[in-house]
Design a protein around this motif. Structure first.
Motif, short mmCIF file in Angstrom:
data_model
loop_
_atom_site.label_atom_id
_atom_site.label_comp_id
_atom_site.label_asym_id
_atom_site.label_seq_id
_atom_site.Cartn_x
_atom_site.Cartn_y
_atom_site.Cartn_z
N ASN A 105 -9.68 11.71 7.59
CA ASN A 105 -8.84 10.47 7.51
C ASN A 105 -7.65 10.84 6.57
OD1 ASN A 105 -7.80 7.99 7.28
ND2 ASN A 105 -9.39 7.20 6.27
N ILE A 106 -6.30 10.91 7.24
CA ILE A 106 -5.31 11.30 6.42
C ILE A 106 -4.86 10.06 5.45
CG2 ILE A 106 -4.30 12.40 8.31
CD1 ILE A 106 -2.02 10.10 8.67
N ALA A 107 -5.53 9.02 5.39
CA ALA A 107 -5.09 7.81 4.45
C ALA A 107 -6.05 7.93 3.23
CB ALA A 107 -5.10 6.44 5.18
N ALA A 108 -6.84 8.77 3.48
CA ALA A 108 -8.00 8.64 2.11
C ALA A 108 -7.52 8.80 1.00
CB ALA A 108 -9.12 9.42 2.67
N PRO A 109 -6.54 9.72 0.84
CA PRO A 109 -5.98 10.23 -0.43
C PRO A 109 -4.98 9.07 -1.07
CG PRO A 109 -5.95 12.17 1.10
CD PRO A 109 -6.11 11.00 1.81
N TYR A 110 -4.39 8.27 -0.01
CA TYR A 110 -3.36 7.24 -0.51
C TYR A 110 -3.85 5.69 -0.58
CZ TYR A 110 -1.17 11.68 0.82
OH TYR A 110 -0.75 13.13 0.97
N VAL A 111 -4.87 5.47 0.23
CA VAL A 111 -5.20 3.89 0.21
C VAL A 111 -6.76 4.11 -0.02
CG1 VAL A 111 -5.65 1.93 1.70
CG2 VAL A 111 -3.47 3.76 2.02
N GLU A 112 -6.91 3.40 -1.26
CA GLU A 112 -8.53 3.31 -1.51
C GLU A 112 -9.40 2.51 -0.68
OE1 GLU A 112 -11.53 2.48 -5.36
OE2 GLU A 112 -9.19 1.81 -5.41
N TRP A 113 -9.04 1.26 -0.15
CA TRP A 113 -9.97 0.46 0.76
C TRP A 113 -8.89 0.29 2.02
CZ3 TRP A 113 -14.46 1.20 -0.75
CH2 TRP A 113 -14.71 1.17 -2.20
N TRP A 114 -7.98 -0.57 1.98
CA TRP A 114 -7.10 -0.89 2.99
C TRP A 114 -5.92 -1.45 2.42
CZ3 TRP A 114 -5.13 -6.02 3.32
CH2 TRP A 114 -5.94 -6.86 2.55
N GLY A 115 -4.63 -0.96 3.33
CA GLY A 115 -3.53 -1.31 2.67
C GLY A 115 -2.43 -0.30 3.44
N PRO A 116 -1.21 -0.52 3.11
CA PRO A 116 -0.03 0.22 3.90
C PRO A 116 -0.05 1.62 3.24
CG PRO A 116 0.84 -1.27 2.10
CD PRO A 116 -0.39 -1.55 2.07
N ILE A 117 0.42 2.50 4.10
CA ILE A 117 0.68 3.91 3.62
C ILE A 117 2.32 3.96 4.43
CG2 ILE A 117 0.09 4.58 6.02
CD1 ILE A 117 -1.07 7.10 4.57
N ASN A 118 2.76 5.12 3.48
CA ASN A 118 4.29 5.35 3.56
C ASN A 118 4.38 6.07 5.10
OD1 ASN A 118 6.89 6.67 3.69
ND2 ASN A 118 7.01 6.70 1.58
N PRO B 46 4.53 -2.14 16.88
CA PRO B 46 5.33 -0.97 16.68
C PRO B 46 6.33 -1.12 15.55
CG PRO B 46 4.98 -1.23 19.13
CD PRO B 46 4.57 -2.64 18.34
N ALA B 47 7.16 -2.27 15.55
CA ALA B 47 8.26 -2.09 14.74
C ALA B 47 7.88 -2.45 13.09
CB ALA B 47 9.16 -3.25 15.00
N GLU B 48 6.70 -2.50 12.85
CA GLU B 48 6.37 -2.65 11.24
C GLU B 48 4.91 -1.96 11.07
OE1 GLU B 48 5.81 -5.97 7.79
OE2 GLU B 48 6.57 -6.53 9.73
N TYR B 49 4.86 -0.95 10.16
CA TYR B 49 3.49 -0.52 9.88
C TYR B 49 2.66 -1.38 9.36
CZ TYR B 49 5.10 4.24 11.05
OH TYR B 49 5.37 5.60 11.52
N SER B 50 1.64 -1.70 9.70
CA SER B 50 0.46 -2.69 9.30
C SER B 50 -0.15 -1.86 8.29
CB SER B 50 -0.32 -3.36 10.19
OG SER B 50 -0.84 -4.47 9.53
N PHE B 51 -1.38 -2.31 7.86
CA PHE B 51 -2.25 -1.58 6.85
C PHE B 51 -3.25 -0.43 7.47
CE2 PHE B 51 -4.14 -6.02 7.02
CZ PHE B 51 -5.36 -5.69 7.79
#
Length: 371
Positions: free
Chosen positions: A237-250, A214-219
């Motif tokens: 999927n709320i990440a779709a506009p910001y992450v193309e494949w996989w990765g961190p989100i703000n 919980p302490a750190e957001y992963s991808f």
């Protein structure tokens, strides 16, 4: 006496010729079209295979006997990434430990020299491995080693089905492959038809790999893996506009998007003592306790998903595989509980093992905060 010797030689020649003809009948050159549309000539069924990824899929589709012909393995993608699964299979089939390791693409330890030394009939790579190897693929092909690409990471029906059929061809198990591919298609079609017929607003969903705790957001995931599966199950999927494949989100973007459903994936271990634990040998109470920890993140008490206890966990090892139709079912049930009350996704996951694989995992593969 001389005539008898000639007759014996003639009979021996016939026997050798018959043996050669039988061997040719068993392994004949054929052209396979892989998931990238590449035409690859391979001797089928393949007798000497170097396998880069998707070991469980290769065994499920080709049967356990297909591993009699696996002469090289990218071992880290199994033993390193899913050690509990590796332990389960090697306990059943100790000979897996004796298959030579050819290294791992992401860690840049994959060795073309080791592959060539094994004299394979074919090298089977995941799409991401093929792209990651770059010019090393040319070295293999210049050495007359066929390279066939399959892909379950894309999480599309088209590539899942194509990959399954390709493995069926490579192993001589076309009928078995068609059955597995058909079951997968049917499961996905059932989900999509129900969602379409219901014509409900798409619930907002956020999926995160919970390996850091919980302490750190992963991808999170955009177009592939859990992101593609969430979309396939009818989610927004709320990440779709910001992450193309996989990765961190703000993290602020997660809060602003107000997901109605949140899902954490986990394995049997993690980078943190509070990582999301899921999979072989994981107790359900432990999984739910770890899941609860993620809801304590700053600002999360106001998320609709947390308020309504629509926070879930899934097994990371049950993605990017032909086994994952049950995980799409689980996501669909999390998104639309009233539409899929009749489904038991975790049992369906375990039933696949009973039907197609020689081991039976025991542990926790899906979980809910509401348990």
């Amino acid at each position: 006496m001389f005539t008898k010797q000639l007759n014996n030689k003639w009979l021996a020649s016939l026997v050798l010729a018959a043996g050669a003809m039988a061997a040719a009948a068993q392994a004949a050159a054929a052209t396979i079209e892989d998931v990238l549309g590449r035409k690859v000539e391979v001797e089928l069924p393949a007798k000497r295979v170097v396998l880069g990824f998707y070991a469980e899929d290769y065994m499920a589709i080709g049967s356990e006997q297909a591993f009699d012909h696996v002469v090289g393995l990218s071992r880290e993608t199994w033993e390193g990434w899913r050690p509990a699964s590796w332990a389960l299979y090697t306990q059943h089939r100790p000979g897996l430990k004796d298959i030579p390791d050819v290294g791992e693409v992401e860690a840049q330890t994959f060795s073309v020299e080791k592959v060539l030394a094994l004299k394979p009939d074919v090298v089977v790579l995941a799409d991401w491995q093929y792209k990651g190897l770059g010019l090393d693929v040319d070295r293999l092909e210049q050495a007359k080693v066929p390279v066939v690409v399959v892909d379950y990471n894309a999480q599309t029906v088209e590539r899942h089905v194509a990959s399954t059929r390709i493995i069926g061809e490579l192993t001589g198990q076309q009928a078995r492959a068609e059955q597995i591919a058909g079951d997968y298609q049917q499961a996905i079609v059932q989900i999509q038809q129900r969602v379409k017929a219901a014509n409900k607003p798409k619930p907002r969903i956020y999926v995160e790999f919970g390996n850091k705790g919980p302490a750190e957001y992963s991808f999170t995931y955009g177009k592939n893996m859990w992101g593609a599966m969430a979309t396939m199950a009818g989610g927004d999927n709320i990440a779709a506009p910001y992450v193309e494949w996989w990765g961190p989100i703000n993290p602020e973007q997660v809060l602003a998007s107000k997901p109605e459903v949140v899902v954490f994936s986990g394995t049997e271990s993690g980078k943190s003592a509070t990582a999301m634990l899921m999979g072989q040998g994981v107790e359900r109470a432990t999984a739910v306790e770890r899941l609860q920890g993620f809801t304590q993140r700053a600002g999360w008490s106001e998320l609709p998903a947390v308020k309504n206890k629509r926070v879930y966990a899934v097994y990371q090892g049950a993605s990017r595989t032909i086994l994952d139709a049950s995980m799409v079912q689980f996501l669909a049930k999390a998104l639309y509980p009233d539409l899929f009350a009749d489904l038991n996704p975790e049992q369906n996951y375990l039933d696949f093992y009973k039907k197609y694989l020689p081991v039976q995992p025991q542990g926790t593969f899906t979980a809910s905060l509401a348990e």
